[in-house]
Structures are given as C-alpha cells and as structure tokens.
Scaffold this motif. Sequence first.
Motif: not given
Length: 144
Positions: A106, A138-139, A75-76, A142-143, A79-82
Amino acid sequence: MCRYMGINAFGTDNFLRSTIRSRLTTIRRDDQLIDREGIEELSTSELQAACQSRGIRTSGISPARLREELNTWIHLHLHNRVSGVLLVLARAFQFDRTPGLDEDGKTAIIRSLENVLSSLPDNLVCSLYCSPAVKMEKLIHCVF
C-alpha cells in the motif's frame, strides 16, 4: 502502458487506446469477481496471471506478497475508484524497484501514484481532478 499490461504495442493510437480500454474493462470485471470470491481462492498461477495483467511485478515475489499487492489494487480500483490507468502507470513507475521487506504494498503504490500525478502536466491533472494536492489528499485519506 501496453508493455506493462502484456498487450502487443503495435498499431495505431486509436487501436491501442481501444485495446487498453477493453483490457481495463476486463480487469474491472475480474476485480469484481475476485473481490466477491476472495483472493485466497486463486491458485498461484491464477494469482500470477492476475498480477501480470495489472502490471504488477511477479518474478521473484512470494505468493503472499502477490496477494497483498492484488488486494491493494482491488481496494484502490473498486472501493476507492482510482483509475485503472493511474494504477498501471504507478506500477510502471515502480516496476524496476525491488520490493523492500519493510515496505508494504500500500505504501509503495501510494508513493508511485504520487510520482505519476506529479509527473503529469498540471493542466491535465487540474482538468481531471481540480488540483493535484486536493486529489492526493483525497486519495491518501481514502487509503489510510
């Protein structure tokens, strides 16, 4: 980083960077495939191998918890582009911790990401993300 990704740590800096970059590309492709097919489709041995290649601790961890950890990673990462590098470093920060029963994967990885970002030199973080506070906001947004 090589240690947590199961990569031989012998070689020049350029060779190791190239090896890590190649492994992260492979992991991204695997993440996309797992995301399409579903984590539930992985056997226990495939699940453990996938977690080990991402630096996720597997010894003494139940398959259900491994699925949760891998799901959080995907997911990170997708989808969250970490960055995969940040995720591996975050796993390294929490590698010696025993996962708590009251803490989900998480929450643990977000806390580790905060530790990684706060330990990096400010000029590096600022050049990448404008400011650590903005990036973490932002992180977290998003999470959660």
